[in-house]
Write a protein that holds these residues in place. Structure first.
Motif, PDB file in Angstrom:
ATOM      1  N   ALA A  93      23.905   9.949  -0.763  1.00 63.59           N
ATOM      2  CA  ALA A  93      22.513   9.666  -1.132  1.00 63.59           C
ATOM      3  C   ALA A  93      21.860   8.751  -0.103  1.00 63.59           C
ATOM      4  O   ALA A  93      20.687   8.941   0.257  1.00 63.59           O
ATOM      5  N   GLY A  94      22.593   7.770   0.400  1.00 60.85           N
ATOM      6  CA  GLY A  94      22.053   6.891   1.438  1.00 60.85           C
ATOM      7  C   GLY A  94      21.774   7.633   2.728  1.00 60.85           C
ATOM      8  O   GLY A  94      20.742   7.419   3.372  1.00 60.85           O
ATOM      9  N   PHE A  95      22.693   8.528   3.123  1.00 61.77           N
ATOM     10  CA  PHE A  95      22.484   9.332   4.334  1.00 61.77           C
ATOM     11  C   PHE A  95      21.230  10.201   4.194  1.00 61.77           C
ATOM     12  O   PHE A  95      20.406  10.279   5.109  1.00 61.77           O
ATOM     13  N   ILE A  96      21.091  10.825   3.042  1.00 61.74           N
ATOM     14  CA  ILE A  96      19.944  11.713   2.814  1.00 61.74           C
ATOM     15  C   ILE A  96      18.648  10.907   2.751  1.00 61.74           C
ATOM     16  O   ILE A  96      17.623  11.317   3.315  1.00 61.74           O
ATOM     17  N   ALA A  97      18.677   9.751   2.096  1.00 67.88           N
ATOM     18  CA  ALA A  97      17.477   8.910   2.011  1.00 67.88           C
ATOM     19  C   ALA A  97      17.046   8.437   3.399  1.00 67.88           C
ATOM     20  O   ALA A  97      15.850   8.477   3.739  1.00 67.88           O
ATOM     21  N   LEU A  98      18.006   8.001   4.205  1.00 72.10           N
ATOM     22  CA  LEU A  98      17.694   7.574   5.566  1.00 72.10           C
ATOM     23  C   LEU A  98      17.083   8.717   6.370  1.00 72.10           C
ATOM     24  O   LEU A  98      16.076   8.541   7.059  1.00 72.10           O
ATOM     25  N   THR A  99      17.665   9.898   6.261  1.00 66.58           N
ATOM     26  CA  THR A  99      17.160  11.061   6.981  1.00 66.58           C
ATOM     27  C   THR A  99      15.768  11.453   6.492  1.00 66.58           C
ATOM     28  O   THR A  99      14.892  11.792   7.293  1.00 66.58           O
ATOM     29  N   ALA A 100      15.546  11.387   5.185  1.00 69.77           N
ATOM     30  CA  ALA A 100      14.229  11.725   4.627  1.00 69.77           C
ATOM     31  C   ALA A 100      13.164  10.732   5.097  1.00 69.77           C
ATOM     32  O   ALA A 100      12.061  11.137   5.504  1.00 69.77           O
ATOM     33  N   LEU A 101      13.475   9.446   5.058  1.00 66.41           N
ATOM     34  CA  LEU A 101      12.516   8.433   5.525  1.00 66.41           C
ATOM     35  C   LEU A 101      12.205   8.615   7.010  1.00 66.41           C
ATOM     36  O   LEU A 101      11.041   8.511   7.426  1.00 66.41           O
ATOM     37  N   THR A 102      13.241   8.891   7.780  1.00 64.66           N
ATOM     38  CA  THR A 102      13.022   9.125   9.203  1.00 64.66           C
ATOM     39  C   THR A 102      12.204  10.391   9.414  1.00 64.66           C
ATOM     40  O   THR A 102      11.357  10.442  10.305  1.00 64.66           O
ATOM     41  N   GLY A 103      12.440  11.405   8.596  1.00 70.27           N
ATOM     42  CA  GLY A 103      11.658  12.641   8.681  1.00 70.27           C
ATOM     43  C   GLY A 103      10.178  12.400   8.433  1.00 70.27           C
ATOM     44  O   GLY A 103       9.317  12.966   9.115  1.00 70.27           O
ATOM     45  N   VAL A 104       9.867  11.543   7.463  1.00 72.66           N
ATOM     46  CA  VAL A 104       8.464  11.194   7.183  1.00 72.66           C
ATOM     47  C   VAL A 104       7.856  10.461   8.382  1.00 72.66           C
ATOM     48  O   VAL A 104       6.732  10.773   8.818  1.00 72.66           O
ATOM     49  N   LEU A 105       8.585   9.512   8.945  1.00 72.32           N
ATOM     50  CA  LEU A 105       8.106   8.790  10.124  1.00 72.32           C
ATOM     51  C   LEU A 105       7.873   9.749  11.289  1.00 72.32           C
ATOM     52  O   LEU A 105       6.862   9.663  11.986  1.00 72.32           O
ATOM     53  N   ILE A 106       8.791  10.671  11.473  1.00 77.22           N
ATOM     54  CA  ILE A 106       8.657  11.666  12.551  1.00 77.22           C
ATOM     55  C   ILE A 106       7.422  12.530  12.326  1.00 77.22           C
ATOM     56  O   ILE A 106       6.675  12.820  13.264  1.00 77.22           O
ATOM     57  N   ALA A 107       7.184  12.939  11.086  1.00 79.13           N
ATOM     58  CA  ALA A 107       6.015  13.779  10.785  1.00 79.13           C
ATOM     59  C   ALA A 107       4.719  13.041  11.112  1.00 79.13           C
ATOM     60  O   ALA A 107       3.811  13.599  11.747  1.00 79.13           O
ATOM     61  N   PHE A 108       4.636  11.782  10.699  1.00 79.77           N
ATOM     62  CA  PHE A 108       3.427  11.000  10.995  1.00 79.77           C
ATOM     63  C   PHE A 108       3.266  10.769  12.499  1.00 79.77           C
ATOM     64  O   PHE A 108       2.159  10.875  13.037  1.00 79.77           O
ATOM     65  N   ALA A 109       4.357  10.471  13.184  1.00 82.37           N
ATOM     66  CA  ALA A 109       4.286  10.232  14.629  1.00 82.37           C
ATOM     67  C   ALA A 109       3.896  11.501  15.378  1.00 82.37           C
ATOM     68  O   ALA A 109       3.107  11.453  16.321  1.00 82.37           O
ATOM     69  N   ARG A 110       4.423  12.636  14.949  1.00 88.11           N
ATOM     70  CA  ARG A 110       4.082  13.901  15.619  1.00 88.11           C
ATOM     71  C   ARG A 110       2.635  14.260  15.349  1.00 88.11           C
ATOM     72  O   ARG A 110       1.930  14.722  16.245  1.00 88.11           O
ATOM     73  N   ALA A 111       2.180  14.050  14.131  1.00 89.80           N
ATOM     74  CA  ALA A 111       0.777  14.338  13.800  1.00 89.80           C
ATOM     75  C   ALA A 111      -0.157  13.459  14.626  1.00 89.80           C
ATOM     76  O   ALA A 111      -1.238  13.901  15.029  1.00 89.80           O
ATOM     77  N   ALA A 112       0.255  12.237  14.917  1.00 87.78           N
ATOM     78  CA  ALA A 112      -0.548  11.317  15.723  1.00 87.78           C
ATOM     79  C   ALA A 112      -0.286  11.502  17.220  1.00 87.78           C
ATOM     80  O   ALA A 112      -0.869  10.795  18.037  1.00 87.78           O
ATOM     81  N   GLU A 113       0.606  12.442  17.543  1.00 93.73           N
ATOM     82  CA  GLU A 113       0.964  12.755  18.939  1.00 93.73           C
ATOM     83  C   GLU A 113       1.526  11.551  19.694  1.00 93.73           C
ATOM     84  O   GLU A 113       1.181  11.302  20.843  1.00 93.73           O
ATOM     85  N   VAL A 114       2.394  10.825  19.031  1.00 95.07           N
ATOM     86  CA  VAL A 114       3.084   9.696  19.642  1.00 95.07           C
ATOM     87  C   VAL A 114       4.534  10.138  19.862  1.00 95.07           C
ATOM     88  O   VAL A 114       5.427   9.868  19.055  1.00 95.07           O
ATOM     89  N   GLN A 115       4.743  10.840  20.963  1.00 98.57           N
ATOM     90  CA  GLN A 115       6.026  11.494  21.230  1.00 98.57           C
ATOM     91  C   GLN A 115       7.190  10.504  21.311  1.00 98.57           C
ATOM     92  O   GLN A 115       8.282  10.795  20.846  1.00 98.57           O
ATOM     93  N   MET A 116       6.977   9.348  21.905  1.00 99.40           N
ATOM     94  CA  MET A 116       8.081   8.399  22.062  1.00 99.40           C
ATOM     95  C   MET A 116       8.578   7.903  20.696  1.00 99.40           C
ATOM     96  O   MET A 116       9.771   7.696  20.510  1.00 99.40           O
ATOM     97  N   VAL A 117       7.690   7.740  19.727  1.00 98.39           N
ATOM     98  CA  VAL A 117       8.111   7.334  18.385  1.00 98.39           C
ATOM     99  C   VAL A 117       8.943   8.444  17.744  1.00 98.39           C
ATOM    100  O   VAL A 117       9.948   8.173  17.076  1.00 98.39           O
ATOM    101  N   VAL A 118       8.563   9.688  17.982  1.00 97.49           N
ATOM    102  CA  VAL A 118       9.332  10.825  17.469  1.00 97.49           C
ATOM    103  C   VAL A 118      10.749  10.786  18.028  1.00 97.49           C
ATOM    104  O   VAL A 118      11.733  10.870  17.289  1.00 97.49           O
TER     105      VAL A 118
END
Length: 178
Positions: free
Chosen positions: A92-117
């Motif tokens: 559950a911790g592995f999945i939660a970490l991956t899900a949170l990172t996935g949300v951060l990646i989605a926001f960073a990609r939408a904002a076109e901040v490639q280095m954050v992705v």
């Protein structure tokens, strides 16, 4: 050209390892954790193929799916190692970490901040490998295979965490020289 050759070699190696793990599992079907190693190798091969030849410009959905596939491969590998050692896995911790990172990646990609992705994806993998190394260390097992797994996880964690930082520094240095 050299990059394509290297990519092809790594892709073939990952696919061969996936096949070898499946063949090994067929010999010892009671060791289900071996299939997690096959899944990890297949996920690596799939991610390499997607990145090299299929998707040239990842959109938000493609990038989050790619992140989920890559992370699920690492999670499967860690679960297999822990299952081999008869230890519980903080799935559950592995999945939660991956899900949170996935949300951060989605926001960073939408904002076109490639280095954050890039930093987010690599930090997620690095943290997962760090947890895997810690679990190997805490298992108390001292076989050669367990020590090799521990050091492999340490090296993969360091690579995942520090490579994007080095790449970022080199890219900024190169752009300043131009």
């Amino acid at each position: 050209m050299q990059t394509d050759i290297l990519t092809s070699v790594i892709l073939v190696m990952a696919a061969v390892f996936a096949g070898l793990f499946v063949a090994l599992w067929r010999q010892e079907k009671h060791k289900r954790y071996i299939l997690t190693y096959a899944y990890w190798s297949a996920a690596v091969a799939t991610c390499i193929a997607l990145q090299a030849w299929v998707i040239k410009d990842f959109g938000v959905k493609e990038l989050v799916a790619y992140h989920a596939l890559a992370s699920s491969g690492v999670i499967a590998l860690l679960w297999g190692v822990e299952a081999r050692q008869d230890r519980s896995v903080p799935l559950a911790g592995f999945i939660a970490l991956t899900a949170l990172t996935g949300v951060l990646i989605a926001f960073a990609r939408a904002a076109e901040v490639q280095m954050v992705v890039i930093m987010s994806q690599n930090f997620n993998s690095g943290l997962l490998f760090t947890i895997g190394a810690y679990a190997c260390w805490m298992s108390g097992r001292a076989s050669m295979a367990d020590r090799a797994l521990f050091w492999a996880f340490v090296l993969l964690a360091a690579y995942s965490i520090f490579r994007p930082s080095v790449t970022m520094v080199l890219a900024s240095t190169m752009s300043m020289e131009e």
